[in-house]
Design a protein around this motif. Structure first.
Motif, short mmCIF file in Angstrom:
data_model
loop_
_atom_site.label_atom_id
_atom_site.label_comp_id
_atom_site.label_asym_id
_atom_site.label_seq_id
_atom_site.Cartn_x
_atom_site.Cartn_y
_atom_site.Cartn_z
N LEU A 44 0.86 -1.19 0.00
CA LEU A 44 0.00 0.00 0.00
C LEU A 44 0.89 1.24 0.00
CD1 LEU A 44 -2.83 -0.89 2.56
CD2 LEU A 44 -3.09 -0.58 0.09
N HIS A 57 -6.82 2.40 3.60
CA HIS A 57 -6.86 1.02 3.13
C HIS A 57 -6.14 0.09 4.12
CE1 HIS A 57 -8.50 1.29 -1.08
NE2 HIS A 57 -8.35 2.57 -0.77
N LYS A 58 -5.06 0.54 4.66
CA LYS A 58 -4.31 -0.26 5.63
C LYS A 58 -5.17 -0.56 6.86
CE LYS A 58 -0.23 0.09 8.63
NZ LYS A 58 -0.89 0.49 9.90
N GLY A 61 -7.97 -3.06 6.03
CA GLY A 61 -7.44 -4.42 5.93
C GLY A 61 -7.17 -5.03 7.28
N TYR A 113 -3.07 -0.02 -3.65
CA TYR A 113 -3.99 1.08 -3.94
C TYR A 113 -3.50 1.84 -5.17
CZ TYR A 113 -6.33 5.53 -3.97
OH TYR A 113 -7.03 6.61 -4.38
N SER A 135 -8.75 -3.40 -5.19
CA SER A 135 -9.85 -2.59 -4.66
C SER A 135 -10.05 -1.26 -5.36
CB SER A 135 -9.59 -2.31 -3.17
OG SER A 135 -8.43 -1.49 -3.03
N SER A 136 -9.17 -0.87 -6.30
CA SER A 136 -9.27 0.53 -6.73
C SER A 136 -8.79 0.79 -8.15
CB SER A 136 -8.47 1.42 -5.76
OG SER A 136 -7.14 0.94 -5.60
N GLN A 323 -13.54 4.41 0.38
CA GLN A 323 -12.18 3.89 0.27
C GLN A 323 -11.96 2.73 1.23
OE1 GLN A 323 -9.87 4.52 -1.87
NE2 GLN A 323 -10.46 6.46 -2.81
N ALA A 324 -12.36 2.91 2.46
CA ALA A 324 -12.20 1.85 3.45
C ALA A 324 -13.04 0.63 3.08
CB ALA A 324 -12.59 2.35 4.83
N SER A 326 -14.04 -0.38 0.12
CA SER A 326 -13.54 -1.12 -1.04
C SER A 326 -12.42 -2.07 -0.64
CB SER A 326 -13.07 -0.15 -2.12
OG SER A 326 -11.92 0.58 -1.71
N GLU A 327 -11.56 -1.65 0.29
CA GLU A 327 -10.50 -2.53 0.78
C GLU A 327 -11.10 -3.70 1.55
OE1 GLU A 327 -6.75 -4.06 1.42
OE2 GLU A 327 -7.16 -2.26 0.25
#
Length: 406
Positions: A44, A57-58, A61, A113, A135-136, A323-324, A326-327
Motif C-alpha cells: 500500500l 486502506h491499511k 485491511g 492502492y 480494490s481501486s 475507500q475503506a 472497497s479494501e
C-alpha cells in the motif's frame, strides 16, 4: 497516521530492504487455530503522495484480518497480512510483489492502492499465475488478466458511466450546468475517466470551456486555479487524486474564486470533507456510513471496528466510507473464494469467483462480463457540513437529506 502508536500492541514491525514490512497476524487473538498461518502479501502507499488514502486502506485491511482471526481464521488457520510500503511508486510495487512471491513465499496476494501500482503488481501476479483481487483500479480495460477480480462495482466502462452519474445528478437540479471545465491529473485512471467524461459532456450538449492536464504529484496549483477562474464554468470536473483536491481548492481560494459546482474524482475523504471551502463539492462513492449501505453483508461489524480504530489512529475523517469499504470488500471476496474452494488454489478460486456471487459491504458482487467487472453501481456523494452525504441516486440519500444546489 502513526503506525507505531496504533498497532505496536497488535503486531510486530520489521524494517526490511525494499520497504517497511508490517505483519498483521494479530497474535494472541486467534485462539484454537492450528497449522501455519495463511500469509497474504500486498503493498500500500504508506508514504508518498497517496499516503493519506493508503492509510485508510491499511486500517480497513487490519480490521478484516483482526475480525476473521477472532472468528476462527480461514480454513482453521490464522490469517497473516505481509504488508510492504510501495511509497506511492508503481515501480516499487512491481519489485515488492516479486519479493512477496519469491522471497516471502506468501500464499495469496492482495492488490495495492491506485491504478498504476495495481497494473505493476498485476504483471507479477500474472507471471506467477496468482489470484489477484484489487480494490481501486479505475480503468478495467487495463486489466485483461483473467485471474484478477475487482472489488469496486465500476462496470466495464467507468470512463463513460462515472460522468453519466455526475451529470444525471446535476441535471436533477433546478438549474443544470450548461458549461463545464475538465482539469485532471495524468494519473492513468483519472486521465481516462476525464477523456470519457468529455465524450459524455459533448453528447449531452455541455459547452467545454477548458481541458487541462497536470502531472500526478503536482502541489502548486496556482496557475491551474487561474485558468479555472478565467474559464468560470458552471461545473468543474476535476480528476483530483488524494490531497490534490484540497490543494486545488486552496489555490482557487487564494485568488478569490471558487466554482459554483465542483466534482473531484478520488479525493482524500477526510481532509476534503473537513476543508472549510469544500461544502457542496461532490465525488463518486460506493459506500457511506448511512442507510441503506449499512445493511450490506458485514457492514455493521466493519463500521463499528473501523470507526473505533480510525479514531484511535487520529485519522482526519474517522468514518467508514468508500475507500475503506472497497479494501474491506476485497478481503471479503478473497475469503469467499478460499472458503468456496476449500483450499489455497489460485486457478480454482478464480473459477469459483467467476461462477458465484459474493456478498460484501459494497453489496452483492458478481464478476461476469468483460474484465470480470460485473455491473456498474456507482453513486454520487457531496460534502455537507463537514461530512460526506450520498445524494444520487435519490434512493440512496439518508432520510431528510437533499442535494445542495449552487
Amino acid at each position: 497516521m502513526n503506525a507505531t502508536e496504533l498497532d505496536m500492541s497488535r503486531r510486530s514491525m520489521v524494517l526490511a530492504a525494499g520497504g517497511l514490512m508490517l505483519t498483521a497476524a494479530v497474535p494472541g487473538r486467534a485462539q484454537g487455530l492450528s497449522g501455519a498461518p495463511i500469509r497474504v502479501g500486498g503493498t500500500l502507499s504508506l508514504t508518498g503522495p497517496l499516503a493519506s488514502v493508503g492509510a485508510i486502506h491499511k486500517l480497513a485491511g487490519e480490521v478484516f484480518v483482526d475480525g476473521i482471526n477472532k472468528r476462527g481464521g480461514l480454513l482453521g488457520r490464522k490469517l497473516e497480512w505481509v504488508l510492504l510500503d510501495d511509497q506511492s511508486q508503481p515501480a516499487n510495487a512491481r519489485t515488492l510483489y516479486e519479493r512477496l512471491v519469491t522471497a516471502e513465499k506468501v500464499d495469496l496476494l492482495m492488490g495495492p492502492y491506485g491504478t498504476s501500482a495495481i497494473i505493476s503488481a498485476m504483471g507479477v501476479a500474472q507471471r506467477f499465475g496468482k489470484l489477484f483481487i484489487q480494490s481501486s483500479l479505475g480503468d478495467p480495460r487495463l486489466a485483461p488478466y483473467e485471474l484478477q477480480y475487482p472489488a469496486l462495482p465500476l462496470g466495464p466502462q467507468p470512463r463513460i458511466a462515472a460522468t453519466e452519474v455526475v451529470l444525471d445528478a446535476y441535471a436533477s437540479q433546478p438549474s443544470p450546468p450548461r458549461t463545464i471545465a475538465f482539469v485532471t491529473s495524468k494519473f492513468p485512471s483519472a486521465l481516462d475517466l476525464a477523456k470519457g467524461g468529455q465524450e459524455v459532456a459533448e453528447k449531452r450538449g455541455l459547452k467545454k470551456l477548458l481541458s487541462l492536464e497536470y502531472e500526478f504529484g503536482t502541489r502548486d496549483f496556482g496557475g491551474i486555479a487561474a485558468r479555472i477562474k478565467d474559464a468560470n464554468p458552471d461545473l468543474l470536473w476535476s480528476g483530483a487524486i488524494g490531497m490534490e483536491a484540497v490543494q486545488m481548492i486552496d489555490a482557487m481560494k487564494r485568488i478569490g474564486y471558487l466554482p459554483g459546482r465542483h466534482f473531484h474524482l478520488f479525493p482524500a475523504p477526510g481532509p476534503t470533507a473537513a476543508h472549510p471551502n469544500a461544502n457542496g463539492l461532490t465525488s463518486l462513492t460506493w459506500f457511506e456510513d448511512q442507510e441503506p449501505f449499512t445493511r450490506n453483508a458485514g457492514a455493521a461489524e466493519f463500521v463499528a471496528s473501523y470507526t473505533q480504530l480510525a479514531k484511535e489512529a487520529g485519522l482526519p475523517y474517522p468514518v467508514a466510507e468508500s475507500q475503506a469499504a472497497s479494501e474491506f470488500a476485497a478481503w471479503q471476496i478473497l475469503e469467499a473464494a478460499v472458503k468456496g474452494v476449500g483450499r489455497i488454489d489460485d486457478k480454482a478460486m478464480a473459477a469459483w469467483l467467476k461462477a458465484n456471487q459474493v456478498q460484501t459491504v459494497l453489496g452483492p458482487r458478481t464478476f461476469d462480463g468483460k474484465f470480470n467487472s460485473g455491473v456498474a453501481d456507482t453513486k454520487l456523494k457531496q460534502v455537507q457540513g463537514g461530512k460526506w452525504v450520498t445524494v444520487w441516486p435519490a434512493k440512496f440519500r439518508p432520510p431528510a437529506a437533499t442535494f445542495l444546489a449552487s
